[in-house]
Write an enzyme that holds these catalytic residues in place. Structure first.
Site, PDB file in Angstrom:
ATOM      1  N   GLU B  59       0.820  -1.224   0.000  1.00 50.75           N
ATOM      2  CA  GLU B  59       0.000   0.000   0.000  1.00 50.75           C
ATOM      3  C   GLU B  59       0.846   1.264   0.000  1.00 50.75           C
ATOM      4  O   GLU B  59       0.556   2.222  -0.701  1.00 50.75           O
ATOM      5  CB  GLU B  59      -0.944   0.011   1.206  1.00 50.75           C
ATOM      6  CG  GLU B  59      -2.168  -0.880   1.073  1.00 50.75           C
ATOM      7  CD  GLU B  59      -1.854  -2.351   1.261  1.00 50.75           C
ATOM      8  OE1 GLU B  59      -0.714  -2.680   1.654  1.00 50.75           O
ATOM      9  OE2 GLU B  59      -2.746  -3.175   1.008  1.00 50.75           O
ATOM     10  N   HIS B 128     -11.479  -6.097   9.864  1.00 49.87           N
ATOM     11  CA  HIS B 128     -11.988  -5.866   8.515  1.00 49.87           C
ATOM     12  C   HIS B 128     -13.308  -5.115   8.497  1.00 49.87           C
ATOM     13  O   HIS B 128     -14.031  -5.175   7.526  1.00 49.87           O
ATOM     14  CB  HIS B 128     -12.156  -7.202   7.775  1.00 49.87           C
ATOM     15  CG  HIS B 128     -11.078  -7.445   6.767  1.00 49.87           C
ATOM     16  ND1 HIS B 128     -10.833  -6.586   5.722  1.00 49.87           N
ATOM     17  CD2 HIS B 128     -10.161  -8.437   6.646  1.00 49.87           C
ATOM     18  CE1 HIS B 128      -9.823  -7.046   5.009  1.00 49.87           C
ATOM     19  NE2 HIS B 128      -9.385  -8.166   5.548  1.00 49.87           N
TER      20      HIS B 128
END
Lengths: 332, 323, 522
Positions: B59, B128
């Site tokens: 990322e 998540h």
């Protein structure tokens, strides 16, 4: 595939270029010496990371790239900025926090920017400049322009995950990036061998699938030579290159640093390899320059610095009313 | 025309890729896989690997690369799979995207768009199910948007790409399969303003993203009891459209904020503070926040449901302030 | 020579008790020095000098309670002190004014007000003081300079620094030993540019660091500067109340912890519609209206007591009351009640006070000179009759809920209204309709056996009706001595707004209504 550090073959570069390398290193050195004085009298504030001892890297590396190529620097960026050709007046004004500074007084010592010269800043986050450097290179790929992006960072950044992400991505996408690692042996106060299990950084970088080799970072001509080869390879579509410039900073990490972690003898050993004295000695032996010529260069540099200081002193401060400018684009 | 939220996003991506050759999409699994949530399905075939770029799982590198490409004049759309992974790029987003303009004294534009999925509700458990909008809305230099409707999923991308500053767009995971009215390519969202999603007189309910639908459901229930709630969809979390909120509160004299993020130091708190600052003399009741419980999102369904803002909780909060 | 006077340390402070002198005659005092401690019934407050000089004479002994504005001591300019040249050096031929400020910072208010009729300040060491006082010799006789045992919040020097910096020292959080304010604290605030906003409490005590001893009667000061309402109210309610000139302390809140909300305000208070001139809603209703029940920790009974005290004191000091009383035959009324109550379930039985209230309300409608407000030096009749009903609370104190449009209520409706209002009042749960501004007030102490009650008028209303117990008394009926139920109805009215004849007409009208109870109680 790595090679052992190689010095430049004498006579490989023309005399004018060699004098220019010397002059640039002297300019960087004198500029920073004056910055220390200015810092002690509180003209310059904030952090001040000195490049003294590492001048060969900036001078040699950045003399080998074109005006359209991009440079991404670190917080030890004075040398890079000077070698990139940013006017000293703009740099000094930035050190003084003036609105005429190269970053308008918003950045200071660690954040020197010049978009016109594609100098994308000193970055105070270790390894923080690597991902944007990839993006700059990607933009060139997408526009089919043959520019390259030089990304400077240190041995400390090599330990960051970001370096490894970027090395992989650049190699994967074949990006025109020159990874220029200034290995000055210390991540602030942590010696290379205390930070890395395997200290041959060039060898490790090669593992990502890009051409890598170490360079004597105390030899401006060797740096220039290596840079020339790397730039050629990159422009020729060879993908990214990794150069490990083995160098040394003669002074502490920053003016805040007591420098208690280095052996004095070690410092002296490296100082014996001072890149300026080394090149000057070679040029004098080759009768390309003499003491008088050297003194003339010095005098001219001092005059340039004096003028930059005078100009910075007189330059305006940005009004506080403008505090919130440059956060978002100013819409018409 | 009616379409799904997912299809609206895809339409918007295609439109941007067609309209502006500087636009490209990069992220994990955006190409060959078609997007983790299927948003970019078919794009690789139609636009090729130069513009639809699969990235390694890194990322920081690819978000930072987006920043660099934006500085260099491209118009990257970077997809971060989910909000939790965005933390791996938070350094790049804060220390480069949001600050480069300023550090350079205004020399650099960073016209980058970052898309990321957000929110809970599918039993994906603690790592998540984050709603981290407040992390990004905290940062000067960013524009932060939340697409709560199919229309905004379709209409936000283009104006975001026109913005010379970095824009983060949050897409609630729970909405990808939802359907709604999509506007055509010529209708863009005004990303400077909040939208009154449901006019009313008795209380102002401010929501965004997934909680907009929670708030609207609550408003329906309240209407049956004679309470006429106004529901505002923030749409833009930074800059906050305080004017719309204050105008509404000046009519209703009551404020309930709904936020799927945690309540402490969150967007609901920011709205409450802004209202207290600008509409104190219009408030006739304490401000109420309906937020996610101060707990990592649990896996078990009943616990997850209990943790998240519900229409029932909004109803109770509104009833409290109007009683 | 200047006088140091009893300062007003709050809008409702009318007098103070001098607890302690910190200085002795002959001692040098500086501006800002704490010279005495005064009890204001709320708290003991240290008061400071506003002059430089030498304390000449103490006029009020420790323990004495005197009205605000009373000279407490005299201060002579110190020899050679700046700003007060000795008269011998004057060359303009004018005698030195005795109240020459000893310091240019001195506030005009330290000068005795023009209407001050107190004694001229005495020269030091005069044996005879006026105002009933003698010069007080210090205990021990010699002014030993003994330090007060009191732990000061700050030294005089620091107080002076704070004053010069415009900082209210009472609001400064001291970082010194035992919480003392030290120089660093003052510097910190100065450098922070902190506005050092005083708490409302402090604001009432000393609105300005340089505030001076006021000789203005405190109620005038009150009219000039509305008291800060320190109870609970929503921002919206505050704005509406301010626009409508309603004092929130007179409004019973229905919100959490009795917070005042918009709906608690009188119904005619509408936003963006300033009341037209002439029917401006009245300012402070000086009957404590915010919650004084024991349920609310924010308002101690003592505070409630003080509020009542302030309101009543203001009424008695500003309103020239006249009093009338009339004995009313209740024979017909009580018969009617018996008839009605025999047919009604127990819960709906009407008591005599409901009937009395009906009569009073209708009388108020018939005699409009008593139904309204004295505002801005004129009487303003109210269009409707809203009767304030004094309810005494079990834990002490009173509240006055309002029966709106009372003149239109039948006795049955009145009974219901009274029952509800009393219940809500005692539960501390008043609603907005209970807090409509009353136009006239009624009080009844009959159930406690009092024969008659002469009430104190709640400003700005102009009348309060009182009812004693309905009791059987011997009386003359058609030339014979009979026994009949009777009640003593009284009226206290504002003589500025009406005269005795009007009051008499009112009581007559009230009595007449009670003679036709079937109209009140159909």
């Amino acid at each position: 595939m790595t090679e052992s550090p190689a010095g430049a073959v004498p006579g490989r570069t023309d005399p004018g270029r060699r004098i220019e390398l010397l002059r640039q290193m002297m300019r960087i050195r004198r500029f920073e010496e004056r910055c220390i004085q200015l810092y002690s009298t509180e003209k310059i504030r904030g952090f001040l990371h000195l490049y003294i001892g590492e001048e060969a890297v900036a001078a040699g590396l950045l003399s080998e790239i074109d005006a359209q190529d991009a440079v991404v620097s670190t917080y030890r960026d004075h040398g890079h900025a000077l070698a990139r050709g940013i006017p000293m007046t703009a740099l000094m004004a930035e050190m003084f926090g003036r609105s005429t500074g190269c970053s308008g007084g918003r950045g200071g010592s660690m954040h020197l920017f010049d978009a016109q010269r594609r100098f994308y800043g000193g970055n105070a986050i270790v390894a923080g400049g690597l991902p944007p450097a990839l993006g700059l290179a990607l933009a060139d790929v997408l526009t089919d322009t043959p520019h390259i992006t030089v990304c400077l960072f240190g041995d400390g950044a090599f330990a960051e995950g970001e370096f490894h992400e970027c090395a992989n991505l650049a190699a994967l996408w074949h990006l025109p990036v020159l990874f220029a690692c200034e290995n000055n042996q210390y991540a602030m106060g942590t010696a290379l061998r205390r930070e890395h299990a395997a200290t041959d950084l060039a060898l490790r970088a090669a593992g990502y699938g890009m051409a890598s080799w170490p360079v004597d970072g105390m030899d401006a001509e060797a740096v220039a030579e290596a840079a020339r080869r790397a730039v050629q390879s990159i422009r020729g579509g060879g993908g990214p290159c990794f150069l490990e410039f083995r160098t040394y900073r003669f002074r502490a990490h920053s003016l805040y640093d007591a420098d208690r972690y280095r052996d004095k003898a070690e410092i002296e050993q490296w100082k014996a390899r001072d890149p300026i004295e080394r090149l000057y000695g070679q040029l004098r032996n080759a009768e390309i320059i003499d003491d008088r010529g050297y003194a003339e260069i010095e005098t001219a540099i001092d005059a340039e610095i004096d003028a930059a200081i005078v100009e910075a002193e007189a330059a305006p401060l940005e009004p506080v009313a403008d505090l919130t400018r440059h956060v978002y684009a100013e819409r018409q | 025309m009616t379409t799904t939220y997912r299809q609206a996003l895809t339409d918007a991506l295609r439109e941007a890729l067609d309209r502006d050759e500087r636009v490209f999409l990069m992220g994990e699994d955006v190409g060959a896989y078609g997007g983790c949530f299927g948003v970019s399905r078919g794009l690789l075939d139609d636009y090729g690997p130069r513009r639809i770029r699969d990235t390694p799982l890194s990322e920081s590198a690819f978000v930072g690369a987006g920043i660099g490409a934006a500085i260099a004049g491209r118009r990257p759309i970077v997809e971060i799979m989910t909000g939790n992974f965005s933390l791996l790029a938070l350094d790049q987003i804060l220390n480069n995207a949001a600050t480069l303009r300023h550090m350079s004294g205004g020399q650099l534009d960073v016209p980058l768009v970052i898309r990321m999925a957000t929110g809970a509700g599918r039993q994906l458990a603690a790592q998540h199910s984050h709603s981290l909008e407040s992390f990004y809305a905290h940062l000067p230099g960013l524009r932060v948007l939340s697409a709560a409707t199919v229309a905004d999923a379709r209409g936000m991308l283009w104006p975001a790409l026109q913005d010379p500053d970095p824009v983060v767009i949050f897409e609630p995971i729970a909405l990808y399969n939802s359907s709604g009215e999509s506007r055509g390519p010529d209708t863009v969202t005004d990303i400077d303003t909040a939208e009154v999603a449901r006019p009313g007189n008795d209380a102002t309910v401010v929501a965004y993203g997934g909680t907009l639908h929670t708030a609207l459901a609550a408003a329906e229930q309240l209407a049956e009891t004679g309470v006429d709630a106004e529901v505002i969809d923030l749409r833009t979390l930074r800059p906050l459209d305080t004017a719309t909120i204050v105008e509404s509160v000046s009519r209703t004299h009551r404020l309930v904020t709904v936020d799927e993020g945690w309540g402490r130091v969150g967007i609901a708190a920011e709205i409450a503070a802004a209202t207290a600052e600008h509409a104190y003399y219009d408030l006739d009741a304490p401000i109420r926040r309906v937020c996610t419980a101060e707990v990592p999102i649990p896996y078990a369904r009943q616990l997850e449901e209990a943790a998240l803002p519900s229409a029932g909780a909004v109803v109770v909060a509104v009833q409290e302030v109007v009683s | 020579m200047t006088e140091f006077r009893m300062p007003s340390l709050g809008a409702d402070m009318v007098e103070g008790t001098l607890l302690h002198w910190y200085v002795r005659p002959g001692q040098v005092v500086h501006i800002g020095d704490v010279v005495a401690e005064v009890d204001t019934t709320k708290a003991a407050i240290e008061v400071e000098s506003f002059d430089d000089g030498i304390l000449a004479a103490i006029l009020v002994p420790e323990g004495a309670t005197v009205p605000v504005g009373t000279p407490l001591a005299t201060i002579e300019p110190a020899a050679g002190s700046v700003g007060a040249p000795p008269s011998a050096e004057r060359t303009d031929g004018e005698p030195a004014p005795e109240d020459t400020p000893a310091d240019s910072h001195r506030d005009a208010a330290t000068t005795p007000a023009a209407d001050h009729t107190g004694p001229a300040p005495l020269p030091p060491h005069t044996a005879e003081a006026i105002s009933g006082g003698r010069e007080i010799s210090p205990p021990g006789g010699g002014g030993t300079g003994e330090k007060p045992g009191h732990d000061l919040h700050a030294t005089p020097l620091i107080r002076k620094l704070a004053e010069e910096a415009g900082i209210d020292i009472d609001t400064v959080h001291g970082s010194g030993p035992a919480g003392r304010v030290v120089r660093a604290d003052i510097n910190r605030i100065k450098s922070a540019g902190s506005s050092n906003v005083p708490s409302p409490e402090t604001e009432r005590r000393t609105a300005h660091p340089a505030s001076t001893v006021s000789t203005v009667p405190s109620d005038k000061a009150v009219q000039g500067t509305p008291k800060t309402y320190t109870g609970r109210a929503s921002g919206y309610a505050r704005r509406l109340a301010t626009a409508a000139n309603i004092e929130l302390s007179g409004v019973q809140g229905s919100g959490p912890d009795d917070a005042v909300r918009a709906l608690d305000l009188p119904t005619d208070v509408s936003e963006r519609q300033p009341a037209p001139d002439g029917v401006r809603p009245p300012p402070p209703q000086n009957v404590p209206g915010d919650n004084v029940t024991a349920e609310t920790p924010r308002r101690s009974p003592a505070t409630a007591r003080q509020m009542i005290a302030a309101a009543m004191t203001r009424s008695k000091r500003t309103v020239p009351h006249y009093y009338l009383s009339s004995t009313v035959d209740m024979d017909a009324a009580m018969r009617r009640l018996r008839t009605v109550n025999e047919q009604a379930p127990v819960t709906e039985r009407i008591v005599s006070s409901a009937l009395l209230l009906c009569a009073a309300a209708r009388a108020a409608r018939a005699v409009p000179e008593l139904n309204g407000f004295w505002l801005d030096e004129e009487f303003r009749p109210a269009p409707d009759v809203h009767v304030g009903m004094v309810v005494s609370l079990r834990e002490g104190g009173i509240l006055v809920p309002t029966i709106s449009d009372a003149d239109h209520l039948s006795a049955t409706a009145m009974m219901q209204a009274v029952r509800d209002a009393v219940a809500r009042t005692r539960a501390g749960r008043l609603r907005s309709r209970d807090t409509v501004q009353a136009t006239i007030t009624a009080t009844s102490l009959g159930d406690l056996g009092a024969d008659a009650v002469f009430g104190v008028i709640p400003v700005p209303q102009v009348a309060i009706v009182g009812f004693g117990a309905v009791t059987e008394k011997p009386c003359a009926v058609a030339g014979m001595v009979g026994v009949r139920p009777q009640v003593t109805a009284t009226l206290s009215a504002d003589h500025r707004a009406s005269d005795g004849a009007v009051g008499a007409r009112f009581l007559r009208c009230l009595a007449d209504h009670l003679q036709h109870p079937e109209e009140l109680c159909p």
